[in-house]
Design an enzyme around this catalytic site. Structure first.
Site, PDB file in Angstrom:
ATOM      1  N   LYS A 255      -1.635   8.275  -4.135  1.00 32.79           N
ATOM      2  CA  LYS A 255      -1.893   9.546  -4.773  1.00 32.79           C
ATOM      3  C   LYS A 255      -1.908   9.617  -5.912  1.00 32.79           C
ATOM      4  O   LYS A 255      -2.828  10.293  -6.960  1.00 32.79           O
ATOM      5  CB  LYS A 255      -1.694  10.553  -3.520  1.00 32.79           C
TER       6      LYS A 255
ATOM      7  N   GLU B   8       8.623   3.560  -5.624  1.00 31.13           N
ATOM      8  CA  GLU B   8       8.355   2.242  -4.652  1.00 31.13           C
ATOM      9  C   GLU B   8       7.177   1.577  -4.789  1.00 31.13           C
ATOM     10  O   GLU B   8       7.224  -0.001  -4.864  1.00 31.13           O
ATOM     11  CB  GLU B   8       8.792   2.942  -3.868  1.00 31.13           C
TER      12      GLU B   8
ATOM     13  N   GLY C 241      -1.098  13.533   1.133  1.00 27.16           N
ATOM     14  CA  GLY C 241      -0.786  11.923   1.364  1.00 27.16           C
ATOM     15  C   GLY C 241      -1.164  11.554   3.279  1.00 27.16           C
ATOM     16  O   GLY C 241      -1.793  10.993   3.675  1.00 27.16           O
ATOM     17  N   ARG C 242      -0.003  12.702   3.922  1.00 26.27           N
ATOM     18  CA  ARG C 242      -0.610  12.302   5.188  1.00 26.27           C
ATOM     19  C   ARG C 242      -1.735  12.512   6.414  1.00 26.27           C
ATOM     20  O   ARG C 242      -1.526  11.947   7.326  1.00 26.27           O
ATOM     21  CB  ARG C 242       1.132  12.620   5.967  1.00 26.27           C
TER      22      ARG C 242
ATOM     23  N   GLU D  14       7.256  15.213   8.300  1.00 24.74           N
ATOM     24  CA  GLU D  14       6.839  15.574   6.944  1.00 24.74           C
ATOM     25  C   GLU D  14       5.713  17.589   6.741  1.00 24.74           C
ATOM     26  O   GLU D  14       5.950  17.741   6.015  1.00 24.74           O
ATOM     27  CB  GLU D  14       6.562  15.033   5.752  1.00 24.74           C
TER      28      GLU D  14
ATOM     29  N   HIS E 169      12.556  -0.722  29.356  1.00 22.85           N
ATOM     30  CA  HIS E 169      13.853  -1.373  28.800  1.00 22.85           C
ATOM     31  C   HIS E 169      15.075  -1.154  27.845  1.00 22.85           C
ATOM     32  O   HIS E 169      15.689  -2.062  27.370  1.00 22.85           O
ATOM     33  CB  HIS E 169      13.168  -3.153  28.657  1.00 22.85           C
TER      34      HIS E 169
ATOM     35  N   LYS F 252      14.915  11.591  -4.538  1.00 21.74           N
ATOM     36  CA  LYS F 252      14.411  11.039  -5.447  1.00 21.74           C
ATOM     37  C   LYS F 252      14.582  11.235  -6.862  1.00 21.74           C
ATOM     38  O   LYS F 252      14.969   9.972  -7.614  1.00 21.74           O
ATOM     39  CB  LYS F 252      12.333  11.748  -5.683  1.00 21.74           C
TER      40      LYS F 252
HETATM   41  O1  F6P Z   1       7.759  11.316   0.188  1.00 22.88           O
HETATM   42  C1  F6P Z   1       6.589  11.846  -0.013  1.00 22.88           C
HETATM   43  C2  F6P Z   1       5.457  11.808  -0.886  1.00 22.88           C
HETATM   44  O2  F6P Z   1       4.616  12.405  -1.249  1.00 22.88           O
HETATM   45  C3  F6P Z   1       4.171  11.730   0.533  1.00 22.88           C
HETATM   46  O3  F6P Z   1       4.125  12.888   1.152  1.00 22.88           O
HETATM   47  C4  F6P Z   1       3.425  10.431  -0.114  1.00 22.88           C
HETATM   48  O4  F6P Z   1       2.675  10.330   1.386  1.00 22.88           O
HETATM   49  C5  F6P Z   1       3.740   9.587  -0.245  1.00 22.88           C
HETATM   50  O5  F6P Z   1       4.873  10.000  -0.558  1.00 22.88           O
HETATM   51  C6  F6P Z   1       3.684   8.721  -0.772  1.00 22.88           C
HETATM   52  O6  F6P Z   1       2.940   9.122  -1.935  1.00 22.88           O
HETATM   53  P1  F6P Z   1       1.791   8.755  -2.926  1.00 22.88           P
HETATM   54  O7  F6P Z   1       1.182   8.370  -1.912  1.00 22.88           O
HETATM   55  O8  F6P Z   1       1.884  10.052  -4.529  1.00 22.88           O
HETATM   56  O9  F6P Z   1       2.238   7.592  -3.513  1.00 22.88           O
END
Ligand code: F6P
Length: 529
Positions: free
Chosen positions: A190, A196, A248-249, A334, A365, A494
């Site tokens: 987003k 990452e 995002g979620r 979250e 199990h 972060k």
């Molecule tokens: O973990 C924090 C967060 O902002 C989540 O809410 C989101 O889904 C994820 O990082 C990834 O964010 P982005 O889509 O901006 O890379």
């Protein structure tokens, strides 16, 4: 008395009452279930009775659940720490009317983007791409990864892979299996700044260039930051944007779901959206006591905030929903893992529960021992399809069903000392040893569970399930008076990771570090890090 105090008093009065006693009322199974279409939520195996339910519904009314729900669907800026509307439902508003934010209909661009996604997906599905790699994390990974696995019987497109972890092992293991000339890389972010994702995206781009692929042609981006996708060099024709009112979620319904659309095709993706939309319609119009999201939320509030059960287990007896617990961990923890209310004051009660689980029967199990006989009560949420996708393996499905039903029954009924003594006697134990052995075989029972039943895990049903949980989380957030749509709690880690980077790289010293972290860094440096 407030609804909260009434509920606490009811809990005190009924905590020891066996759930089985409640079935004295002949219609309990039906009366303590809610249904929409072919989906049924049974919450009769809980200690909730008529009085408790009345008090829970009063709580929902006192907290203005219906008005807050309407405000969300009306595009009001209910995410009040980020000043954003919350309109992921617009992404699945296939045959609904206008949805306005600040007087402007958001639907035309939503429909245009969906049409562009369909064209792109069709092109990829009919071309020479054999594998799609979605690079994203959190909501930009868990939603599509969960849904792609859930709907594998509907796959007729390229294989989909998901890379999320910044640990190089993730992308290395994934790319090692692929042909760079026939792979599409989708960068899903987003913000298009997540460290990452951007690190993995750069690694994938270099890999593609080095192995005969064409990043210009074989990269796509899903983001609300289209300026940044351009800086990364992604062809604007392969960029699918969305607005900041999609959290995002909550984003699997739009461009973030592109990998799912490529896997199952635009028509099946539409069915997924229709399932979500059907749940929206149900949530908006059903009476509170008949609403699945509201009742699931109230059961959650009862177990967590009133009975004090700090965790809940999500137990899909549906192998393909194996990633649902991980998906719900982000969605629920979250969203509702907050300690401060809308007005900035501390919450007077515990907020979101710890959510965990695994697909049945595997969990049986592994951790069910603790669920049945441990000292902590863990409310369980079972999910079960009446029918599987394997016509030749019906006997597997019947076993699966029997196991699921057996678990909720065993949790509720337990086994008393008398029955355990008989088992110990049958095994030949006598005297004091007979009782000692028997006590290990007692099940306390009276452990609550809900069961969500549906005919078959098809795209429409998956859409219903995901939207059901989204709205459940929303209702719980409203009752707890917290903002379910921000995530400030992920920021500090972060920031510190960014400031620790030069220390880990050996470019900065230990000054200012706490002694534990400094010692850990020393160890890593001594061992080659
Ligand atoms: O973990 C924090 C967060 O902002 C989540 O809410 C989101 O889904 C994820 O990082 C990834 O964010 P982005 O889509 O901006 O890379």
């Amino acid at each position: 008395m407030t609804a909260w105090s009434t509920l606490h008093a009811l809990h005190e009065a009924t905590a020891k009452r066996p759930i089985t006693e409640l079935f004295g009322a002949a219609d309990r199974a039906a009366a303590f279930s809610a249904q929409t279409g072919d989906m049924r939520l049974d919450y009769s195996k809980t200690n909730i009775d008529e009085d408790t339910r009345t008090a829970l519904l009063r709580l929902a009314r006192e907290c203005d659940v219906a008005a807050r729900r309407d405000a969300m669907f009306a595009g009001e800026r209910i995410n009040d720490t980020e000043n954003r509307a919350v309109l992921h439902s617009a992404l699945r508003n296939l045959d609904g009317g206008a949805v306005e934010v600040d007087g402007k209909d958001v639907m035309p661009p939503v429909r245009d983007t969906l049409a562009a996604m369909r064209r792109f997906a069709d092109e990829v599905r009919s071309g020479d791409i054999t594998d799609v790699v979605n690079i994203g994390i959190g909501g930009s990974d868990l939603g599509p990864a969960m849904a792609v696995k859930a709907l594998s019987p509907y796959h007729d497109g390229p294989r989909c892979h998901f890379v999320s972890n910044v640990d190089g092992a993730d992308i290395a293991d994934t790319l090692a299996r692929l042909d760079a000339r026939r792979t599409l890389v989708i960068v899903a972010s987003k913000t298009f700044t997540t460290i990452e994702t951007m690190t993995n995206a750069r690694t994938a781009r270099a890999w593609m260039g080095d192995h005969g692929g064409d990043p210009q042609r074989q990269f796509a981006a899903l983001s609300s930051a289209t300026d940044k996708t351009a800086d990364f060099g992604i062809d604007p024709a392969h960029v699918f944007g969305f607005e900041d009112w999609v959290g995002g979620r909550y984003s699997v319904w739009g461009p973030i779901g592109l990998s799912l659309m490529i896997a199952i095709g635009p028509a099946a993706f539409d069915a997924f959206l229709r399932g979500g939309q059907a749940m929206d319609t149900h949530f908006r119009h059903a009476e509170l006591h008949e609403s699945l999201p509201v009742m699931l939320a109230l059961v959650g509030i009862w177990h967590n905030q009133i009975c004090g059960h700090a965790t809940r287990a999500v137990l899909p007896y549906d192998e393909r929903l194996g990633m649902l617990p991980a998906y719900l961990q982000q969605l629920e923890m979250e969203s509702n893992g907050k300690g401060v209310r809308h007005d900035g004051t501390d919450s007077p009660r515990d907020t979101g529960p710890v959510v965990w689980g695994a697909a049945g029967t595997n969990g049986q199990h592994a951790f069910y021992q603790l669920i049945h006989q441990g000292t902590r009560v863990i409310p369980c949420e079972f999910l079960l399809a009446a029918e599987g996708h394997e016509p030749d393996l019906r006997h597997h499905h019947r076993l699966l069903v029997a196991n699921c039903l057996a678990q909720s029954k065993a949790l509720m009924e337990g086994r008393d000392l008398g029955a355990a003594m008989k088992i110990a006697a049958d095994k030949g134990f006598e005297g004091a040893e007979r009782e000692r052995q028997a006590r290990h075989r007692v099940f306390p029972g009276n452990r609550p569970s809900t069961t969500l039943l549906y005919p078959k895990l098809d795209p429409f049903t998956l859409g219903q399930i995901v939207a059901l949980y989204e709205h459940r989380v929303f209702v719980e957030g409203v009752i707890l008076d917290i903002n379910s749509f921000d995530q400030w709690g992920v920021e500090l880690g972060k920031e510190l990771a960014t400031s620790l980077q030069p220390v880990v790289d050996g470019e900065a010293g230990h000054e200012g570090l706490d002694p534990s972290t400094a010692a850990l860094v020393d160890f890593i440096h001594r061992h080659g890090g």
